[in-house]
Design a protein around this motif. Structure first.
Motif, PDB file in Angstrom:
ATOM      1  N   SER B  47     -41.306  12.863  -0.030  1.00  0.00           N
ATOM      2  CA  SER B  47     -41.401  12.895  -1.493  1.00  0.00           C
ATOM      3  C   SER B  47     -40.065  13.226  -2.152  1.00  0.00           C
ATOM      4  CB  SER B  47     -42.458  13.908  -1.932  1.00  0.00           C
ATOM      5  OG  SER B  47     -41.944  15.218  -1.851  1.00  0.00           O
ATOM      6  N   VAL B  48     -39.115  13.730  -1.352  1.00  0.00           N
ATOM      7  CA  VAL B  48     -37.785  14.012  -1.905  1.00  0.00           C
ATOM      8  C   VAL B  48     -36.983  12.712  -1.857  1.00  0.00           C
ATOM      9  CG1 VAL B  48     -35.737  15.467  -1.755  1.00  0.00           C
ATOM     10  CG2 VAL B  48     -37.943  16.359  -1.012  1.00  0.00           C
ATOM     11  N   GLU B  49     -36.691  12.137  -3.018  1.00  0.00           N
ATOM     12  CA  GLU B  49     -36.146  10.784  -3.094  1.00  0.00           C
ATOM     13  C   GLU B  49     -34.903  10.571  -2.230  1.00  0.00           C
ATOM     14  OE1 GLU B  49     -35.275   7.788  -6.733  1.00  0.00           O
ATOM     15  OE2 GLU B  49     -36.534   9.521  -7.166  1.00  0.00           O
ATOM     16  N   LEU B  51     -33.748  12.157   0.308  1.00  0.00           N
ATOM     17  CA  LEU B  51     -33.998  12.248   1.751  1.00  0.00           C
ATOM     18  C   LEU B  51     -34.709  10.990   2.245  1.00  0.00           C
ATOM     19  CD1 LEU B  51     -35.107  15.951   2.296  1.00  0.00           C
ATOM     20  CD2 LEU B  51     -32.949  14.889   2.957  1.00  0.00           C
ATOM     21  N   ASP B  52     -35.642  10.490   1.430  1.00  0.00           N
ATOM     22  CA  ASP B  52     -36.400   9.307   1.815  1.00  0.00           C
ATOM     23  C   ASP B  52     -35.463   8.089   1.912  1.00  0.00           C
ATOM     24  OD1 ASP B  52     -38.771   7.954   2.486  1.00  0.00           O
ATOM     25  OD2 ASP B  52     -38.876   7.131   0.466  1.00  0.00           O
ATOM     26  N   ASN B  53     -34.500   7.993   0.999  1.00  0.00           N
ATOM     27  CA  ASN B  53     -33.532   6.890   1.043  1.00  0.00           C
ATOM     28  C   ASN B  53     -32.699   6.937   2.314  1.00  0.00           C
ATOM     29  OD1 ASN B  53     -34.445   6.044  -1.406  1.00  0.00           O
ATOM     30  ND2 ASN B  53     -32.839   7.073  -2.588  1.00  0.00           N
ATOM     31  N   LYS B  54     -32.298   8.147   2.713  1.00  0.00           N
ATOM     32  CA  LYS B  54     -31.375   8.316   3.830  1.00  0.00           C
ATOM     33  C   LYS B  54     -32.064   8.126   5.182  1.00  0.00           C
ATOM     34  CE  LYS B  54     -27.319  11.375   3.827  1.00  0.00           C
ATOM     35  NZ  LYS B  54     -26.925  12.733   3.431  1.00  0.00           N
ATOM     36  N   TYR B  55     -33.214   8.819   5.357  1.00  0.00           N
ATOM     37  CA  TYR B  55     -33.859   8.843   6.667  1.00  0.00           C
ATOM     38  C   TYR B  55     -35.172   8.066   6.675  1.00  0.00           C
ATOM     39  CZ  TYR B  55     -30.631  12.769   7.012  1.00  0.00           C
ATOM     40  OH  TYR B  55     -29.511  13.562   6.989  1.00  0.00           O
ATOM     41  N   HIS B  56     -35.270   6.985   5.881  1.00  0.00           N
ATOM     42  CA  HIS B  56     -36.541   6.298   5.733  1.00  0.00           C
ATOM     43  C   HIS B  56     -37.134   5.887   7.071  1.00  0.00           C
ATOM     44  CE1 HIS B  56     -39.665   4.161   3.663  1.00  0.00           C
ATOM     45  NE2 HIS B  56     -39.498   3.149   4.471  1.00  0.00           N
ATOM     46  N   ASN B  57     -36.334   5.292   7.935  1.00  0.00           N
ATOM     47  CA  ASN B  57     -36.849   4.800   9.218  1.00  0.00           C
ATOM     48  C   ASN B  57     -37.381   5.926  10.084  1.00  0.00           C
ATOM     49  OD1 ASN B  57     -36.564   2.081   8.884  1.00  0.00           O
ATOM     50  ND2 ASN B  57     -34.415   2.084   9.541  1.00  0.00           N
ATOM     51  N   PHE B  58     -36.583   7.012  10.201  1.00  0.00           N
ATOM     52  CA  PHE B  58     -37.004   8.153  11.020  1.00  0.00           C
ATOM     53  C   PHE B  58     -38.330   8.710  10.515  1.00  0.00           C
ATOM     54  CE2 PHE B  58     -37.120  12.799  11.441  1.00  0.00           C
ATOM     55  CZ  PHE B  58     -37.215  12.890  12.817  1.00  0.00           C
ATOM     56  N   LEU B  59     -38.421   8.919   9.185  1.00  0.00           N
ATOM     57  CA  LEU B  59     -39.638   9.479   8.609  1.00  0.00           C
ATOM     58  C   LEU B  59     -40.825   8.550   8.820  1.00  0.00           C
ATOM     59  CD1 LEU B  59     -38.219  10.870   5.232  1.00  0.00           C
ATOM     60  CD2 LEU B  59     -38.974  12.195   7.199  1.00  0.00           C
ATOM     61  N   ASN B  60     -40.577   7.220   8.699  1.00  0.00           N
ATOM     62  CA  ASN B  60     -41.640   6.243   8.850  1.00  0.00           C
ATOM     63  C   ASN B  60     -42.190   6.228  10.269  1.00  0.00           C
ATOM     64  OD1 ASN B  60     -43.303   4.220   7.854  1.00  0.00           O
ATOM     65  ND2 ASN B  60     -41.944   2.607   8.674  1.00  0.00           N
ATOM     66  N   ILE B  61     -41.279   6.224  11.254  1.00  0.00           N
ATOM     67  CA  ILE B  61     -41.708   6.186  12.662  1.00  0.00           C
ATOM     68  C   ILE B  61     -42.463   7.467  13.023  1.00  0.00           C
ATOM     69  CG2 ILE B  61     -40.860   6.191  15.044  1.00  0.00           C
ATOM     70  CD1 ILE B  61     -38.587   4.300  13.955  1.00  0.00           C
ATOM     71  N   SER B  62     -41.911   8.636  12.601  1.00  0.00           N
ATOM     72  CA  SER B  62     -42.574   9.919  12.872  1.00  0.00           C
ATOM     73  C   SER B  62     -43.984   9.903  12.306  1.00  0.00           C
ATOM     74  CB  SER B  62     -41.790  11.071  12.247  1.00  0.00           C
ATOM     75  OG  SER B  62     -40.442  11.024  12.614  1.00  0.00           O
TER      76      SER B  62
ATOM     77  N   THR C 182     -40.408  16.742  -9.500  1.00  0.00           N
ATOM     78  CA  THR C 182     -39.713  15.604  -8.904  1.00  0.00           C
ATOM     79  C   THR C 182     -40.047  15.370  -7.433  1.00  0.00           C
ATOM     80  OG1 THR C 182     -37.856  17.086  -8.596  1.00  0.00           O
ATOM     81  CG2 THR C 182     -37.753  15.607 -10.483  1.00  0.00           C
ATOM     82  N   SER C 183     -40.474  16.408  -6.705  1.00  0.00           N
ATOM     83  CA  SER C 183     -40.816  16.225  -5.293  1.00  0.00           C
ATOM     84  C   SER C 183     -41.872  17.253  -4.911  1.00  0.00           C
ATOM     85  CB  SER C 183     -39.573  16.400  -4.417  1.00  0.00           C
ATOM     86  OG  SER C 183     -39.145  17.732  -4.449  1.00  0.00           O
ATOM     87  N   ILE C 184     -42.487  17.064  -3.750  1.00  0.00           N
ATOM     88  CA  ILE C 184     -43.525  18.020  -3.335  1.00  0.00           C
ATOM     89  C   ILE C 184     -42.941  19.416  -3.092  1.00  0.00           C
ATOM     90  CG2 ILE C 184     -45.224  18.560  -1.549  1.00  0.00           C
ATOM     91  CD1 ILE C 184     -45.961  15.659  -1.389  1.00  0.00           C
ATOM     92  N   PRO C 185     -41.796  19.543  -2.367  1.00  0.00           N
ATOM     93  CA  PRO C 185     -41.255  20.906  -2.191  1.00  0.00           C
ATOM     94  C   PRO C 185     -41.028  21.621  -3.527  1.00  0.00           C
ATOM     95  CG  PRO C 185     -40.132  19.382  -0.754  1.00  0.00           C
ATOM     96  CD  PRO C 185     -41.026  18.554  -1.618  1.00  0.00           C
TER      97      PRO C 185
END
Lengths: 274, 274, 274, 274
Positions: B47-49, B51-62, C182-185
């Motif tokens: 939900s933190v924009e 972070l989601d932009n940077k690590y999208h793939n890692f978060l998605n796979i996890s 802006t985010s969940i945290p």
């Protein structure tokens, strides 16, 4: 048994409206509670401008229905009691009337908008029905404990207010008008906001010394909250063992309430209870 | 003994998944707890924009890994219980399903973003594992005390809400829309913010009379916090009878008693304790 | 009696530095307390830019004096104990070292400014001297009560955090990024600010439904504060009658603390106490 | 009986002014209380600029009347006591003088505006009259409980302050001057605002890590409020059974207060009480 059958419609009505021991009495209280809550919701929604613009007709008609229902209830209350004047000039009698009148006034006067707010008084009527709550058995002991600790808590609150006046005056001298502490009453208001740990932040100290004093006030407020809590805790602990059960009957003769469970005669006027 | 050996794999699975008395059962609960907490962390970080932009793939796979693990767990839960339908339509059964589905939906529908928030429901699953907490022995008595004082606290909270509605309406009349009290619901919201000593400061009284009423509300709120505290205190005091701080050993050499829990040597003569 | 006269200077030093039962021991503790508080005041004043600009030399020299005094104390502590390594790698041993080093580093490295903040760790040393506080007799029972209710309070705080995560996520969905959530945290942070009745107001709900949920969170937070209070109250009430007196001696052999008043032998290693 | 008739006017005056057991004594106290509250109201209203501009003459004359009344009371107090110097240099003697002088000074000095604030000290005089409050019987036991738990609460507040200093320093390092944490004292002020759940919002953490630490501080503050509450609760519970009744007499010889109800001789100097 025969006596019960002979009870006139007035006595039956009294039982239904003023008491909550019979099934009909409970049902009446529940319906009244719903009606009051609905009417409060109406008053609330009416105050929201964009809702009032959209649903004005619906809100207006609903308000009329509830007003008429409350008027009928008021008349029945007057009719079914033996001493109507006593009811009319009692606390709840006046509230019942005041919360019904505003809508009728709006027919004759334009701009009786301000009277409309009186309708919010209806909420006070909820407390009458809350004799229902006594059935939970819980709030009864609670009230006894609170009554017992009332004197101590008043002394405590008085002490808090004096402290706030002194501390507010000190802060007025330290911070002054340029930091928002424009007058002593306003500074006392700030001291209360701080002492009670509310902390709006609309006024806040800016000078280092002011912040130091404010810190002391906060820590004081954080510490002395322990006092009322301690008072009530010990009182409830004490009352947790011995209990007094009171039923919801009210005397049909003098309207006295708070009869002991199983009482056969009114403790106030000596007339027989149902 | 033979009966135990005969226990089918279904019964063993049930023991592991649904109970926490065996070693395997406890281990399962701990792993599940970690997985739930990790999955919640994932939902948060997503939900933190930036972070989601940077690590999208890692978060998605996890997220996929955890979703599959939870799906397996769900199937095992259904399989191992004797009445699967009862589980499926139970509170936790529905939560288990709802918190697993959103990820699968994202395969078929574009813009199923809003369903994703359902995954936060997983946190509710933590409470199921918290039957573990009963092992601490502490929360158990606590729950009994809370259950006993539930009725009183509900009556108290109901009273607070009524008070806030009345005081909010009064403030709406005093301050009015020009000072931020634009409607009765908003004024009631302000009254709750003040009474509970939260005090955001997004709405604050500006007129001297409004500040006076606000001060009364604050002092009221500061005082009546004592009531729920008193209720719970007395209830816990009542349920709190036995405690073990000091152990019951007596020295076999000098018969001294009152040794600290965990003491290895007698404080009196220095000889070894059992 | 003779044994006492024979005590070497090391044992006397141990008595003075590590214990507080003798006059010299108490005096040492008081001087140390004053020195620590003075050094903390220095760290504070240094951080205020305009004071640091004005009195830089005075603050610098004072800091050097205190650093050297603390270095001497550290050496004496190492010398006077029988197992120096145990002290050096103990919690307080590491803090004693870390809070002394930064000033020496500033001689060799330019820009060791960030290490300077380590000096604030000195404040933690106050807690060691606070075994003095045990003489008040008050904090001792208090600590026992708190230790006894530790488990329950941790369970409670854990429950509060879970509740805040769930409620924060709900508010994130309701209010959304356009209202500051802006985010969940960040929403969870807001939920904690609200639940604990702190209420900064830097983030506040704007939608009516968000304000409704916020009201529920506030009333919840207002109500459940009763739980830790009740736990501690009942625990203190219980411990108020039976008391355990612990003195400030620490074993010269294994440094174990918390000996019962009148104990002649260490409960941990069995060696004789002074 | 004869002795009572012989009592000189000085003794009668002493009885009226310093005690509250006779009717005249109580009346005097009530009048004084009203006068003090009225004078405080005057000081407050004077500080509100637009009121002072409008009603300057009325406020000024009222202030003169009250100042003269208080001056007469001061002289009577000096005259009616046997050891006038002891009164003059007592705490209340100095306050009585300081709160009367500012108005006289304004005759001789221009710009003695700042002395005017001293008049707020009059509020402290209310506490002297509050020996009246002892008649409620409530505040007496309360005071005993508070005195008994004073040591514990001081230890607690000391602990809270240390915690705030450490946490404030940590936040100063994390957030830094660019987020409003410009110096350690200011950060400590913020930590106190947060820990005590006041939460102005004039300074608030902006970095995610800062908000995380802030959350911990809030939950800590939310939890440890339980400690002073628990202390006071248990103390009041303990003292709720046995009570000591003290009357409001003060010895005409040595001014000692706090005599037991029914005491015939001063516990301090042995002279007869009225």
């Amino acid at each position: 048994m025969k006596e019960k059958l002979k009870t006139s419609w007035k006595e039956r009505l009294h039982e239904i409206i003023y008491e909550a021991d019979t099934r009909a009495g409970k049902l009446f209280d529940v319906i009244l509670l719903v009606a009051i809550l609905a009417s409060i919701l109406l008053v609330m929604l009416e105050s929201v401008e964009h809702l009032d613009n959209k649903y004005h007709n619906f809100l207006n008609i609903s308000e009329w229905i509830i007003t008429i229902l409350f008027s009928i209830e008021y008349i029945l209350r007057v009719v079914s009691i033996k001493k109507p004047l006593k009811y009319i000039f009692s606390f709840y009698g006046i509230i019942d009337l005041l919360s019904t009148i505003p809508k009728y006034l709006s027919l004759f006067f334009i701009g009786s908008h301000h009277f409309a707010a009186l309708r919010a008084l209806r909420l006070l009527r909820v407390f009458r029905i809350l004799k229902l709550a006594r059935y939970i058995g819980a709030s009864n002991k609670l009230l006894i404990s609170l009554k017992a600790s009332r004197a101590k808590i008043l002394v405590f609150l008085f002490f808090v207010i004096i402290l706030c006046v002194i501390l507010g005056t000190i802060m007025y001298m330290i911070e002054g008008a340029e930091n928002g502490f424009t007058s002593i009453p306003r500074s006392v208001y700030w001291a209360i906001v701080t002492m009670t740990t509310v902390g709006y932040g609309d006024i806040a100290p800016h000078t280092p010394f002011g912040q130091f004093i404010a810190s002391i006030i906060m820590i004081l407020g954080y510490g002395i909250i322990a006092i009322p809590t301690g008072i009530v805790s010990s009182e409830i602990t004490k009352n947790n063992s011995n209990s007094i059960d009171i039923n919801t009957q009210s005397c049909s003769h003098c309207a006295a309430e708070g009869h002991k469970d199983g009482a056969e005669f009114c403790y106030n006027c000596g007339s027989k209870l149902n």
